[in-house]
Design a protein around this motif. Structure first.
Motif, PDB file in Angstrom:
ATOM      1  N   VAL A 167      34.148  46.139  32.497  1.00 33.11           N
ATOM      2  CA  VAL A 167      35.354  45.990  33.125  1.00 33.11           C
ATOM      3  C   VAL A 167      36.376  44.949  32.232  1.00 33.11           C
ATOM      4  CG1 VAL A 167      37.000  44.892  35.282  1.00 33.11           C
ATOM      5  CG2 VAL A 167      34.709  46.254  35.785  1.00 33.11           C
TER       6      VAL A 167
ATOM      7  N   VAL B 282      42.932  39.183  40.084  1.00 35.62           N
ATOM      8  CA  VAL B 282      42.640  40.478  40.900  1.00 35.62           C
ATOM      9  C   VAL B 282      41.219  40.926  40.678  1.00 35.62           C
ATOM     10  CG1 VAL B 282      42.951  42.795  41.311  1.00 35.62           C
ATOM     11  CG2 VAL B 282      45.022  41.317  40.907  1.00 35.62           C
ATOM     12  N   VAL B 283      40.885  40.852  39.432  1.00 34.91           N
ATOM     13  CA  VAL B 283      39.403  41.210  39.033  1.00 34.91           C
ATOM     14  C   VAL B 283      38.552  40.009  39.728  1.00 34.91           C
ATOM     15  CG1 VAL B 283      37.641  41.412  37.219  1.00 34.91           C
ATOM     16  CG2 VAL B 283      39.896  42.568  37.242  1.00 34.91           C
TER      17      VAL B 283
ATOM     18  N   ILE C 135      38.154  40.736  43.336  1.00 36.80           N
ATOM     19  CA  ILE C 135      37.111  41.805  43.773  1.00 36.80           C
ATOM     20  C   ILE C 135      35.653  41.373  43.574  1.00 36.80           C
ATOM     21  CG2 ILE C 135      36.675  44.294  43.235  1.00 36.80           C
ATOM     22  CD1 ILE C 135      39.687  44.560  42.405  1.00 36.80           C
ATOM     23  N   ALA C 136      35.569  40.851  42.535  1.00 37.79           N
ATOM     24  CA  ALA C 136      33.819  40.516  42.046  1.00 37.79           C
ATOM     25  C   ALA C 136      33.589  39.335  43.057  1.00 37.79           C
ATOM     26  CB  ALA C 136      34.138  39.764  40.496  1.00 37.79           C
TER      27      ALA C 136
ATOM     28  N   TRP D 292      32.658  41.247  46.206  1.00 38.52           N
ATOM     29  CA  TRP D 292      31.427  41.940  45.749  1.00 38.52           C
ATOM     30  C   TRP D 292      30.134  41.054  45.706  1.00 38.52           C
ATOM     31  CZ3 TRP D 292      31.583  46.090  41.299  1.00 38.52           C
ATOM     32  CH2 TRP D 292      30.276  47.257  41.340  1.00 38.52           C
TER      33      TRP D 292
ATOM     34  N   SER E  23      50.569  36.343  30.811  1.00 33.94           N
ATOM     35  CA  SER E  23      50.972  36.964  32.341  1.00 33.94           C
ATOM     36  C   SER E  23      50.301  37.837  32.970  1.00 33.94           C
ATOM     37  CB  SER E  23      52.613  36.797  32.402  1.00 33.94           C
ATOM     38  OG  SER E  23      53.015  38.093  31.509  1.00 33.94           O
ATOM     39  N   ASN E  24      50.210  39.119  32.089  1.00 30.43           N
ATOM     40  CA  ASN E  24      49.266  40.079  32.719  1.00 30.43           C
ATOM     41  C   ASN E  24      47.836  39.870  32.788  1.00 30.43           C
ATOM     42  OD1 ASN E  24      51.160  42.284  33.309  1.00 30.43           O
ATOM     43  ND2 ASN E  24      51.131  43.125  31.515  1.00 30.43           N
TER      44      ASN E  24
ATOM     45  N   MET F 169      42.404  39.780  27.504  1.00 34.01           N
ATOM     46  CA  MET F 169      43.792  40.302  27.861  1.00 34.01           C
ATOM     47  C   MET F 169      44.711  39.543  26.708  1.00 34.01           C
ATOM     48  SD  MET F 169      44.038  41.919  31.541  1.00 34.01           S
ATOM     49  CE  MET F 169      45.692  42.553  30.971  1.00 34.01           C
TER      50      MET F 169
ATOM     51  N   MET G 199      39.658  46.447  30.287  1.00 32.08           N
ATOM     52  CA  MET G 199      41.009  45.923  30.529  1.00 32.08           C
ATOM     53  C   MET G 199      41.582  45.312  29.381  1.00 32.08           C
ATOM     54  SD  MET G 199      41.797  46.478  33.734  1.00 32.08           S
ATOM     55  CE  MET G 199      43.236  45.436  34.321  1.00 32.08           C
TER      56      MET G 199
ATOM     57  N   TRP H  98      45.962  39.933  36.328  1.00 34.04           N
ATOM     58  CA  TRP H  98      44.738  40.881  36.342  1.00 34.04           C
ATOM     59  C   TRP H  98      43.200  40.177  36.740  1.00 34.04           C
ATOM     60  CZ3 TRP H  98      45.784  44.977  38.575  1.00 34.04           C
ATOM     61  CH2 TRP H  98      47.136  45.624  38.491  1.00 34.04           C
TER      62      TRP H  98
END
Lengths: 451, 451
Positions: free
Chosen positions: A324, A375-376, A379-380, A383, A367-368, A401, A328, A372
């Motif tokens: 992942v 967000v990641v 989720i992690a 999980w 910024s991106n 990134m 990205m 993200w």
């Protein structure tokens, strides 16, 4: 109305020809090609695999074969010429203009080339010789050496009469050149003004002061210029200011089109010559080179991962999440790379603009990256419910990134400085960076923080 | 010679302007823009970030602002128009032709649009209305509604006189249309023949039977046709065969150029509108969408890996080598995808050709797959000296590369059937397939064979 008008797009045309081929009917096939013009025939041949193509050549009217050859892709031209004897090639180039003769002879063996060369009309031979005197990538090699030249002080009426008597304009003519006795270009007169303006006026009164090109300029630079200025043609002069020909936009637009096409192919690891109908072996070989280069990259990444065996051995979640991070970064970097390569091709990146671009991409990347990464991380966390893993992947995504966007500018700019085409190797280098940085930051942070 | 001739490429021109901007000198800046033509000014504005661009607009001669606006990228046009009042827009569109007026008004608010519309000359308003009556993506919207029409039976001399008296040709004219009393197109006469042929001949004797387009045809299809036929212009008729305008190649070549450019951007996850100088926020937002879609893909891959925790937990070499499998499949697939998408754009893929292509890519995939599977297997064997791992990775690379090449054909063909642009989502779907198949085959085989 011409018969091909009924095909609203080339796919229908293609299907129609395939129907004719299913149960080959010699008369119908001959008739089919009689109705097409040279360009249609060339595009049609390019739309079939080599075997069918060889069969189709038989049905092309003899008198068009030379012009069609000059128009098709170079690979196809070379394959066809390879099979011919010197006298057959002689037959084919008869009646072609110098530019087309040069294109056809270029792919022939030396022996055939020399023999055909000797058989050419003196005029054409001299023009072909002039074209060959230029390097392959300069304007002089692509220009049309035939122009209509008149002297100063002549009336428009006289120019029109002169053209009629000597049958001077060809299909692509759009202007008359006004030159002095040394063939130095003084100006151009468009056919529009030649018709529209009072016929007793002298050419000097309505001549334009044209944008001109030097015959030694790189043709790719000339293509960008003509495209950005939307000029249909440009007179070409040598370094003494003497008119030597004209460059037509139609020939050159193909070059800029091909340029974007080439960028597209290179960024995807396809060689410039490959088309849909390139035969299996040639395709496999040319793609193999890129696969080999990619393999080095992939093993470099694997080597980096291998340095963190201890971490991977203890925490299986790292192995699961690791792609992942790389993925990205890879996407973020290639977004930037594409935009920058287009900007370079359009000549938009110089001086202060470059600094501005570094700033922009740093901000976009960070910024991106931040958004993200969170967000990641979330989720992690859902999980694996492990705060340390959440922390590590959030940081790693942000780092990768941010670095990816900056590399997306840095890599093509450095390649350009080194005079390497950024489209050619930019993507591979970028992927290497985003893979290595991704795995290094993710597994490295995990080793530092968790172990 | 014009002053801009001294710039051999646009980068030099850019640097020169940046020098003027470093210590802004109003007179020099005004003089700079006075010497450029409309297209040069538009390209220059596109080569600066928004802030500098806003500053530069001030120095563009008032009478050129409208034409420049019609020429620049849509985003830039919208940004500029947004700041203006209705009366300022009225001022700007004065003197523009219908096509340009339509372009400028398209990006204005409804209120301003209506008000400016009412202020237009009756002629232009009628033409703009006609253009707006067409859907946005058809030929009628892009054509030039003004053509020079003459009747049958007239002599060339009379046509020339008629043109001179009424000042009829504009800069882009290349032919005269011959129509009957119902405006049905009978043929065209090129300016070349108008000059070259005997002046007492009638137009009928030298008219060409032109290729024509229907006004409702998709403009992207028209662009492909014009490009493949290298026609400088095509007459446009409505479904009753009445001449309604002409489509100029210059306008349309931009569309095919943009098309390749768009494919390039989409395959890299960049939106169509993004240029180098798109501001940070707009870039970050538009790229964010693609990053989000990629995230789903990446987590799907992670989920697949997660199914093989047991294997990863026992054999750390699997985690190390697993990205190699995914990466080789990804490159092989995207090579095929790019070639296929180009073939689709050129209209080369229909009927039997598609079957041929599946065969070709199966062979290329399997042969390259075999070669690189053996290479990777060998390297893995040297690295880990484990016959089972060697066997597993060799098989996995072969499977993934074979599937990747086949998917590179299948995915765009299916998307096209579903009327989805293959360039837009092809790359993301393909990566998903190659990641999932890669991890599944590698870790799945490992679980079966080794555990």
């Amino acid at each position: 109305m011409r018969d091909d008008e009924k095909y609203t797009n080339s796919e229908d045309q293609l299907l129609h020809l395939q129907n004719l081929l299913d149960d080959p009917d010699t008369t119908a096939l001959k008739a089919y090609f009689t109705e097409l013009d040279i360009l249609d025939i060339a595009r049609t041949l390019e739309s079939f695999p080599a075997k069918t193509r060889d069969f189709l050549w038989e049905f092309i009217p003899d008198e068009l074969v030379g012009a069609v050859l000059a128009e098709v892709d170079e690979d196809i031209r070379a394959d066809y010429i390879e099979e011919l004897s010197a006298s057959e090639v002689e037959q084919i180039v008869k009646g072609l203009d110098a530019q087309d003769v040069a294109e056809v002879l270029e792919v022939a063996d030396e022996a055939i080339k020399t023999s055909v060369y000797d058989s050419l009309d003196q005029d054409i031979r001299a023009q072909v010789e002039n074209l060959y005197a230029y390097e392959e990538d300069v304007v002089g090699r692509y220009m049309d050496p035939e122009t209509v030249n008149v002297k100063q002080g002549v009336s428009l009426e006289a120019v029109q009469r002169y053209i009629r008597i000597h049958h001077l304009l060809d299909d692509e003519s759009q202007q008359v050149m006004i030159t002095d006795k040394d063939k130095r270009l003084l100006g151009t007169l468009s056919l529009i003004d030649l018709i529209k303006q009072p016929q007793d006026a002298v050419v000097d009164a309505h001549m334009d002061d044209p944008f001109t090109l030097n015959d030694q300029m790189k043709v790719s630079d000339a293509a960008v210029l003509l495209r950005s200025k939307e000029l249909p043609f440009v007179p070409v002069c040598d370094s003494d200011g003497r008119l030597v020909g004209q460059l037509n936009a139609a020939d050159v637009l193909e070059i800029t089109q091909d340029d974007t096409d080439m960028t597209l192919k290179h960024l995807s690891g396809v060689s410039n010559e490959e088309e849909v109908f390139t035969p299996v072996l040639r395709s496999a070989k040319s793609r193999g080179i890129w696969l080999g280069i990619n393999l080095l990259t992939a093993f470099l990444a694997a080597f980096v991962i291998g340095q963190f065996e201890a971490a991977l051995d203890q925490i299986v979640a790292l192995a699961i999440l690791m792609p992942v991070v790389a993925s990205m970064g890879g996407i973020a970097g290639s977004q930037t790379l594409t935009v920058v390569i287009r900007g370079l091709a359009l000549g938009q990146l110089a001086g202060n603009n470059v600094r501005w671009l570094y700033n922009k991409e740093t901000w976009v990347g960070m910024s991106n990256g931040l958004v993200w990464a969170l967000v990641v991380g979330l989720i992690a966390h859902v999980w694996f419910s492990d705060a340390m893993i959440t922390l590590v992947i959030t940081l790693a995504i942000f780092i990768n990134m941010s670095v990816a966007n900056l590399s997306g500018v840095l890599i093509p700019m450095v390649l350009k400085k080194l005079q390497i085409d950024p489209a050619l190797s930019g993507a591979v280098i970028l992927t290497t960076v985003t893979d290595v940085v991704g795995f290094l930051s993710f597994l490295g942070l995990a080793t530092l923080i968790i172990l």
